[in-house]
Structure formats: structure tokens, C-alpha cells
Design a protein around this motif. Structure first.
Motif, PDB file in Angstrom:
ATOM      1  N   LEU A  61       0.837  -1.205   0.000  1.00  0.00           N
ATOM      2  CA  LEU A  61       0.000   0.000   0.000  1.00  0.00           C
ATOM      3  C   LEU A  61       0.869   1.251   0.000  1.00  0.00           C
ATOM      4  CD1 LEU A  61      -2.849  -0.749   2.574  1.00  0.00           C
ATOM      5  CD2 LEU A  61      -3.023  -0.631   0.086  1.00  0.00           C
ATOM      6  N   PRO A  62       0.548   2.217  -0.853  1.00  0.00           N
ATOM      7  CA  PRO A  62       1.305   3.474  -0.826  1.00  0.00           C
ATOM      8  C   PRO A  62       0.970   4.259   0.439  1.00  0.00           C
ATOM      9  CG  PRO A  62      -0.535   3.645  -2.351  1.00  0.00           C
ATOM     10  CD  PRO A  62      -0.491   2.216  -1.881  1.00  0.00           C
ATOM     11  N   ARG A  63       1.852   5.161   0.831  1.00  0.00           N
ATOM     12  CA  ARG A  63       1.655   5.962   2.045  1.00  0.00           C
ATOM     13  C   ARG A  63       0.314   6.702   2.029  1.00  0.00           C
ATOM     14  NH1 ARG A  63       4.448   4.685   6.083  1.00  0.00           N
ATOM     15  NH2 ARG A  63       6.619   4.281   5.698  1.00  0.00           N
ATOM     16  N   GLU A  64      -0.099   7.176   0.845  1.00  0.00           N
ATOM     17  CA  GLU A  64      -1.350   7.925   0.747  1.00  0.00           C
ATOM     18  C   GLU A  64      -2.554   7.069   1.154  1.00  0.00           C
ATOM     19  OE1 GLU A  64       1.751   9.625  -1.830  1.00  0.00           O
ATOM     20  OE2 GLU A  64       0.862   7.623  -1.779  1.00  0.00           O
ATOM     21  N   ALA A  65      -2.445   5.761   1.025  1.00  0.00           N
ATOM     22  CA  ALA A  65      -3.551   4.865   1.388  1.00  0.00           C
ATOM     23  C   ALA A  65      -3.730   4.799   2.902  1.00  0.00           C
ATOM     24  CB  ALA A  65      -3.311   3.464   0.825  1.00  0.00           C
ATOM     25  N   HIS A  66      -2.677   5.008   3.653  1.00  0.00           N
ATOM     26  CA  HIS A  66      -2.766   4.934   5.113  1.00  0.00           C
ATOM     27  C   HIS A  66      -3.747   5.977   5.640  1.00  0.00           C
ATOM     28  CE1 HIS A  66       1.602   3.154   5.216  1.00  0.00           C
ATOM     29  NE2 HIS A  66       0.818   2.584   4.317  1.00  0.00           N
ATOM     30  N   ASP A  67      -3.651   7.198   5.120  1.00  0.00           N
ATOM     31  CA  ASP A  67      -4.560   8.264   5.550  1.00  0.00           C
ATOM     32  C   ASP A  67      -5.999   7.935   5.154  1.00  0.00           C
ATOM     33  OD1 ASP A  67      -5.232  10.875   6.629  1.00  0.00           O
ATOM     34  OD2 ASP A  67      -5.545  11.483   4.546  1.00  0.00           O
TER      35      ASP A  67
END
Length: 154
Positions: free
Chosen positions: A64-70
Motif C-alpha cells: 500500500l502506498p503511504r497515501e492509502a494509510h490516511d
């Protein structure tokens, strides 16, 4: 003669349009060598659920890319979301996810740095509250299923 040319052109255009509509709905079979290395799966989602990489101490799957965490934190909190489409029903028209009743799946945008629009990355959840999670980086052509670790959405 001129009238016949217009008729032929119109028939060709209608045929091309019909072919493009059919092609858009028909899944294209790809071989493993055609797929990009980061995509483990094309077509319907199988039973191989990605788990959190506990060796990194990360609460999210490594793919998962970092943007998906948010986005996952916002899903757990019930919003707010950046796009009006976020949280809307994902209809699974291509049947790439397991068959479920209409309204079971919801879609959310994962920002793509440098993109002027929503981009191609999405998280699709199943259930209310979400019990299943899927990630697509190619606008629903393929999905990777994943589970969240306890406390991952916080």
C-alpha cells in the motif's frame, strides 16, 4: 456515390463504437509476463489475502502506498473525505471482486502525487462496517485483498 461514402463511414463508426463498448466490458486475459511486477493479480480476487508485514512493525501491508494509510484512517473515522465520490457504492460491474448484493462495496480515492485528477488508485471496502479491504492501482482492472492489523486504522 457521395451518399454511399457517408453511409459506409456511418456504419463503420457505429461498428467501432459497438466494438469498443463490448471490449470495455470484457475482461482481457493477461499472462504473468504481461503484468507489471508490482501487480500480483489481475482479474477476480482469489483467496490469497495480503497480511501486514509484522517484521517491519508496520500496521499496513507493504504494497500500500503511504497515501492509502490516511484514507484507511478516514474510512475508520467515517470521514471526512477529499472527493465527493468517496464512500459511494462500488458496483463491481466487471465482477473482479466476490459477488455480493448491491451496496456491499464502497470505493475511496487514494491520491496519486502529481495527478491533476483522482488518478487510478482506489481502496474498495466490503461490508458496513468494513470487513474486507481491496486495493487497486490501475482503476479496478486488478485488486489485491488485504487485512488490517489490530489498531491499524488509528
Amino acid at each position: 456515390m457521395r451518399r454511399n461514402l457517408w453511409l459506409i463511414a456511418a456504419v463503420l463508426l457505429i461498428g467501432l463504437w459497438a466494438w469498443s463498448q463490448h471490449s470495455a466490458r470484457t475482461p482481457v486475459a493477461t499472462s504473468a509476463s504481461d503484468s507489471a511486477p508490482q501487480r500480483e493479480q489481475t482479474g477476480p480476487v482469489g483467496n490469497d489475502t495480503a497480511r501486514v508485514d509484522d517484521t517491519r512493525g508496520d500496521a499496513y501491508p507493504a504494497f500500500l502506498p503511504r497515501e492509502a494509510h490516511d484514507v484507511l484512517r478516514r474510512i475508520a473515522a467515517g470521514g471526512p473525505f477529499d472527493h465527493r465520490q468517496d464512500g459511494s457504492t462500488f458496483q463491481n460491474r466487471e465482477n473482479r471482486l466476490p459477488k455480493q448484493p448491491r451496496g456491499y462495496y464502497r470505493e475511496y480515492t487514494v491520491e496519486t502525487p502529481g495527478s491533476d485528477d483522482r488518478g487510478a488508485r482506489r481502496i474498495v471496502t466490503g461490508g458496513d462496517p468494513p470487513r474486507e479491504y481491496f486495493y487497486s492501482d490501475d482503476h479496478y482492472r486488478s485488486f489485491r485483498r488485504f487485512d488490517l492489523a489490530e489498531g491499524a486504522s488509528r
